[in-house]
Design a protein around this motif. Sequence first.
Motif, PDB file in Angstrom:
ATOM      1  N   GLN A  49       0.847  -1.200   0.000  1.00 46.69           N
ATOM      2  CA  GLN A  49       0.000   0.000   0.000  1.00 46.69           C
ATOM      3  C   GLN A  49       0.876   1.241   0.000  1.00 46.69           C
ATOM      4  OE1 GLN A  49      -2.681   0.631   3.368  1.00 46.69           O
ATOM      5  NE2 GLN A  49      -4.174   1.586   2.009  1.00 46.69           N
ATOM      6  N   LEU A  65       1.956  -5.651   3.322  1.00 52.37           N
ATOM      7  CA  LEU A  65       0.941  -6.307   4.160  1.00 52.37           C
ATOM      8  C   LEU A  65       0.763  -7.749   3.688  1.00 52.37           C
ATOM      9  CD1 LEU A  65      -1.369  -3.210   3.986  1.00 52.37           C
ATOM     10  CD2 LEU A  65      -0.424  -4.090   6.142  1.00 52.37           C
ATOM     11  N   ILE A  82      -3.062 -13.804  12.061  1.00 47.74           N
ATOM     12  CA  ILE A  82      -1.920 -13.197  12.773  1.00 47.74           C
ATOM     13  C   ILE A  82      -2.020 -13.407  14.290  1.00 47.74           C
ATOM     14  CG2 ILE A  82      -0.835 -10.982  13.399  1.00 47.74           C
ATOM     15  CD1 ILE A  82       0.188 -11.851  10.751  1.00 47.74           C
ATOM     16  N   ASP A 184       3.225   2.026  15.149  1.00 50.12           N
ATOM     17  CA  ASP A 184       1.969   1.747  14.435  1.00 50.12           C
ATOM     18  C   ASP A 184       0.781   1.892  15.391  1.00 50.12           C
ATOM     19  OD1 ASP A 184       0.419   0.949  12.327  1.00 50.12           O
ATOM     20  OD2 ASP A 184       1.233  -1.073  12.186  1.00 50.12           O
ATOM     21  N   GLY A 242      -5.694   5.060   7.426  1.00 48.70           N
ATOM     22  CA  GLY A 242      -7.129   4.838   7.213  1.00 48.70           C
ATOM     23  C   GLY A 242      -7.909   6.031   6.680  1.00 48.70           C
ATOM     24  N   GLU A 244     -10.199   7.698   4.275  1.00 46.15           N
ATOM     25  CA  GLU A 244     -11.145   7.176   3.277  1.00 46.15           C
ATOM     26  C   GLU A 244     -11.893   8.267   2.535  1.00 46.15           C
ATOM     27  OE1 GLU A 244     -13.658   4.206   5.081  1.00 46.15           O
ATOM     28  OE2 GLU A 244     -11.974   2.829   5.424  1.00 46.15           O
ATOM     29  N   GLY A 262      -4.423   5.293   3.072  1.00 47.87           N
ATOM     30  CA  GLY A 262      -5.839   4.935   3.144  1.00 47.87           C
ATOM     31  C   GLY A 262      -6.447   4.684   1.787  1.00 47.87           C
TER      32      GLY A 262
HETATM   33  P1  C2E Z   1      -1.677  -2.214  10.217  1.00 50.90           P
HETATM   34  O1  C2E Z   1      -0.227  -2.467  10.306  1.00 50.90           O
HETATM   35  O2  C2E Z   1      -2.220  -1.078  10.997  1.00 50.90           O
HETATM   36  O3  C2E Z   1      -1.996  -2.046   8.658  1.00 50.90           O
HETATM   37  C1  C2E Z   1      -2.995  -1.225   8.139  1.00 50.90           C
HETATM   38  C2  C2E Z   1      -4.261  -1.989   7.860  1.00 50.90           C
HETATM   39  O4  C2E Z   1      -5.283  -1.076   7.507  1.00 50.90           O
HETATM   40  C3  C2E Z   1      -4.138  -2.957   6.689  1.00 50.90           C
HETATM   41  O5  C2E Z   1      -5.039  -4.045   6.907  1.00 50.90           O
HETATM   42  C4  C2E Z   1      -4.649  -2.092   5.532  1.00 50.90           C
HETATM   43  O6  C2E Z   1      -5.101  -2.858   4.444  1.00 50.90           O
HETATM   44  C5  C2E Z   1      -5.780  -1.386   6.218  1.00 50.90           C
HETATM   45  N1  C2E Z   1      -6.148  -0.132   5.597  1.00 50.90           N
HETATM   46  C6  C2E Z   1      -5.385   0.706   4.870  1.00 50.90           C
HETATM   47  N2  C2E Z   1      -6.088   1.792   4.486  1.00 50.90           N
HETATM   48  C7  C2E Z   1      -7.331   1.660   4.980  1.00 50.90           C
HETATM   49  C8  C2E Z   1      -8.550   2.444   4.916  1.00 50.90           C
HETATM   50  O7  C2E Z   1      -8.611   3.500   4.326  1.00 50.90           O
HETATM   51  N3  C2E Z   1      -9.631   1.942   5.582  1.00 50.90           N
HETATM   52  C9  C2E Z   1      -9.596   0.760   6.258  1.00 50.90           C
HETATM   53  N4  C2E Z   1     -10.700   0.351   6.861  1.00 50.90           N
HETATM   54  N5  C2E Z   1      -8.478  -0.011   6.325  1.00 50.90           N
HETATM   55  C10 C2E Z   1      -7.376   0.433   5.703  1.00 50.90           C
HETATM   56  P2  C2E Z   1      -4.598  -5.554   6.721  1.00 50.90           P
HETATM   57  O8  C2E Z   1      -3.703  -5.705   5.533  1.00 50.90           O
HETATM   58  O9  C2E Z   1      -5.823  -6.402   6.782  1.00 50.90           O
HETATM   59  O10 C2E Z   1      -3.702  -5.823   8.015  1.00 50.90           O
HETATM   60  C11 C2E Z   1      -4.257  -5.755   9.292  1.00 50.90           C
HETATM   61  C12 C2E Z   1      -3.203  -5.812  10.361  1.00 50.90           C
HETATM   62  O11 C2E Z   1      -2.539  -7.084  10.346  1.00 50.90           O
HETATM   63  C13 C2E Z   1      -2.087  -4.791  10.168  1.00 50.90           C
HETATM   64  O12 C2E Z   1      -2.493  -3.536  10.657  1.00 50.90           O
HETATM   65  C14 C2E Z   1      -0.970  -5.415  10.952  1.00 50.90           C
HETATM   66  O13 C2E Z   1      -1.082  -5.140  12.325  1.00 50.90           O
HETATM   67  C15 C2E Z   1      -1.203  -6.901  10.716  1.00 50.90           C
HETATM   68  N6  C2E Z   1      -0.303  -7.324   9.621  1.00 50.90           N
HETATM   69  C16 C2E Z   1      -0.456  -7.181   8.277  1.00 50.90           C
HETATM   70  N7  C2E Z   1       0.597  -7.681   7.605  1.00 50.90           N
HETATM   71  C17 C2E Z   1       1.445  -8.154   8.547  1.00 50.90           C
HETATM   72  C18 C2E Z   1       2.747  -8.785   8.495  1.00 50.90           C
HETATM   73  O14 C2E Z   1       3.345  -8.970   7.430  1.00 50.90           O
HETATM   74  N8  C2E Z   1       3.311  -9.149   9.687  1.00 50.90           N
HETATM   75  C19 C2E Z   1       2.703  -8.904  10.890  1.00 50.90           C
HETATM   76  N9  C2E Z   1       3.331  -9.282  12.024  1.00 50.90           N
HETATM   77  N10 C2E Z   1       1.504  -8.305  10.975  1.00 50.90           N
HETATM   78  C20 C2E Z   1       0.885  -7.929   9.827  1.00 50.90           C
END
Ligand code: C2E
Length: 280
Positions: A49, A65, A82, A184, A242, A244, A262
């Motif tokens: 992203q 991600l 996760i 974060d 985030g 939007e 976002g």
């Molecule tokens: P995070 O690190 O806070 O990543 C941001 C999350 O918000 C991502 O969800 C992203 O897709 C989502 N996002 C971005 N822009 C927007 C928006 O405008 N609106 C909304 N509603 N969501 C948005 P994702 O990819 O589902 O990941 C969720 C969480 O999972 C991440 O939060 C992170 O804590 C964890 N995660 C993701 N990838 C990894 C990874 O490779 N390793 C680890 N340890 N954790 C991960």
Amino acid sequence: QAKNYAKYMGTNQFQLYNKEIHEKLMTMNELQADILTGLEKNEFFLVYQPLFYIQDERIAEIEALIRWKHPEKGLLYPDRFIELAEQAGTIINIDYWVLETACKQLKSWRDRNQKPVLLSINISAKSFETKSFVPDITSIINQYEVNPEYLQLEITERMVIKNVEESIQKLCQLRDMGIRVAIDDFGIGYSSLSYIVRLPIDSIKIDKSFVQNITSSKESKAIVTTIINLCKILRLNVIAEGIESKFELDYLKSNQCEIGQGYYFSKPVHIEEIERLLME
Ligand code: C2E
Ligand code: MG
Ligand code: MG
Ligand code: MG
């Protein structure tokens, strides 16, 4: 009769409890095995992203991600695995896979003379707490000849607060190497500001729950503005997660928030798409 009733209930509850634990253990064991095979069989992949400078909407950095193309369950998002992987311990395997994949990506961009860009990855508590965390990162970076200045690690307040002195030491070592560090989901942890101001970090990412309530809640507005101002005083980069809507963006812009992430700008995209965006 009361005694019988209790006994009856007791047995029943015991069985219910037992069954739940059994199922949970089963899922944990299965998941653990699934993750390890999945890593071996390349079922995981990263999406990317882009984050944008709010002033001129140029790409500022990229967050990687993780996604999982599970052979039976289909495409899984991090919320499906996760947290469980954290409990099972396999999160460490995942984090190292992500780190290595990100380093390979940085190397590939460098080999192809792509304009360099900061690549950010999420690290979980278990990995960060490992004794060998810093040396492990160092060796992967060396292996792929990555310029550490293009790698950023995202950690959370809670991870740091558990053991402040040790965390500060690790963060210092990472930053001495040139690696960047971002906090974060800022604002939803329980950390006191006196700790935060002492942390050797580069950026703070305002949690998306505040950004998404800018429209409806005076309190969220106040929190967002306060975090932005705090970052200015501490000379930290400030990132809003985030975003939007145009309304949210305009509010952040008028409050001098530097960087935004976002769906308003872009969802996470596949590697080909991010490379196309980087060439624009
Ligand atoms: P995070 O690190 O806070 O990543 C941001 C999350 O918000 C991502 O969800 C992203 O897709 C989502 N996002 C971005 N822009 C927007 C928006 O405008 N609106 C909304 N509603 N969501 C948005 P994702 O990819 O589902 O990941 C969720 C969480 O999972 C991440 O939060 C992170 O804590 C964890 N995660 C993701 N990838 C990894 C990874 O490779 N390793 C680890 N340890 N954790 C991960
Ligand atoms: Mg993140
Ligand atoms: Mg995160
Ligand atoms: Mg976040």
